[in-house]
Design a protein around this motif. Structure first.
Motif, PDB file in Angstrom:
ATOM      1  N   ALA A  60      15.274  34.068  19.144  1.00 40.63           N
ATOM      2  CA  ALA A  60      16.035  35.328  19.194  1.00 40.63           C
ATOM      3  C   ALA A  60      16.242  35.765  20.640  1.00 40.63           C
ATOM      4  O   ALA A  60      17.332  36.219  21.012  1.00 40.63           O
ATOM      5  CB  ALA A  60      15.318  36.421  18.397  1.00 40.63           C
ATOM      6  N   VAL A  77      20.871  36.189  15.206  1.00 40.75           N
ATOM      7  CA  VAL A  77      19.941  37.298  14.983  1.00 40.75           C
ATOM      8  C   VAL A  77      20.317  38.104  13.746  1.00 40.75           C
ATOM      9  O   VAL A  77      19.442  38.642  13.078  1.00 40.75           O
ATOM     10  CB  VAL A  77      19.775  38.197  16.237  1.00 40.75           C
ATOM     11  N   VAL A 124      17.495  38.534  11.009  1.00 38.08           N
ATOM     12  CA  VAL A 124      16.971  39.868  10.684  1.00 38.08           C
ATOM     13  C   VAL A 124      17.216  40.207   9.214  1.00 38.08           C
ATOM     14  O   VAL A 124      16.376  40.830   8.568  1.00 38.08           O
ATOM     15  CB  VAL A 124      17.525  40.963  11.626  1.00 38.08           C
ATOM     16  N   CYS A 175      15.004  40.485  17.056  1.00 37.35           N
ATOM     17  CA  CYS A 175      16.419  40.547  16.650  1.00 37.35           C
ATOM     18  C   CYS A 175      16.991  41.938  16.898  1.00 37.35           C
ATOM     19  O   CYS A 175      18.128  42.068  17.359  1.00 37.35           O
ATOM     20  CB  CYS A 175      16.545  40.177  15.172  1.00 37.35           C
ATOM     21  N   THR A 200      18.047  42.444  20.460  1.00 36.87           N
ATOM     22  CA  THR A 200      19.333  41.794  20.734  1.00 36.87           C
ATOM     23  C   THR A 200      20.482  42.608  20.179  1.00 36.87           C
ATOM     24  O   THR A 200      21.477  42.864  20.869  1.00 36.87           O
ATOM     25  CB  THR A 200      19.359  40.372  20.126  1.00 36.87           C
TER      26      THR A 200
END
Length: 160
Positions: free
Chosen positions: A87, A135, A139, A153, A156
């Motif tokens: 990630a 991500v 997630v 995640c 990000t």
């Protein structure tokens, strides 16, 4: 940037904006890995985007990366630790892609919007696995079961 971010950062400063888009569209597995850890992350990201985190086994990653399980566990204590690292790796790649995108250089708001839409369309002009957000995939699948992956995640997604 702290030491962990520097360790996980990928340096491709010589690439142009167009090169970044091409690299993204081809995905990072087409780039030569500088080392085994990076190769693992490249392969893991590709497999997770295509299959999901749960369906991607460590054995699958090792086979695709051409490494042993021992090599995998030399770099990552667990599959979850690799998930966090991938990630972060993804964030560094995507951050550069969007920061360096040409639409940022356009001052006229209407032209900038059109350039942004063109940029996003170019990303979507591939198979689903080639433009799926790593991500986002991770997630959605791990938010309740793997809080450390969820947090990586979220960092990000929140930064984007």
């Amino acid at each position: 940037m702290d030491a962990t971010q520097q360790k996980n950062s990928v340096k491709f400063s010589h690439l142009t904006n167009t090169d970044w888009l091409v690299c993204y569209l081809m995905f990072v597995t087409d780039l030569p890995a500088a080392n085994t850890r990076e190769r693992i992350l490249n392969v893991a990201a590709d497999l997770i985007r295509a299959r999901g985190f749960g369906a991607t086994r460590v054995d699958d990653i090792c086979k695709a990366a051409g490494i042993t399980k021992g090599a995998f566990f030399h770099y990552f204590d667990t599959k979850e630790a690799m998930g966090v690292a991938v990630a972060i790796y993804w964030r560094n790649l995507i951050e550069r892609l969007f920061v360096d995108a040409a639409y940022h250089t356009i001052s006229d708001p209407a032209e900038k919007l059109i350039a942004y839409i063109d940029f996003r369309k170019a990303i979507l002009d591939r198979s689903i696995a080639a433009f799926t957000c790593l991500v986002g995939t991770m997630v959605a699948e791990t938010y309740a079961s793997h809080p450390t992956i969820r947090a990586a995640c979220a960092d990000t997604i929140d930064d984007h």
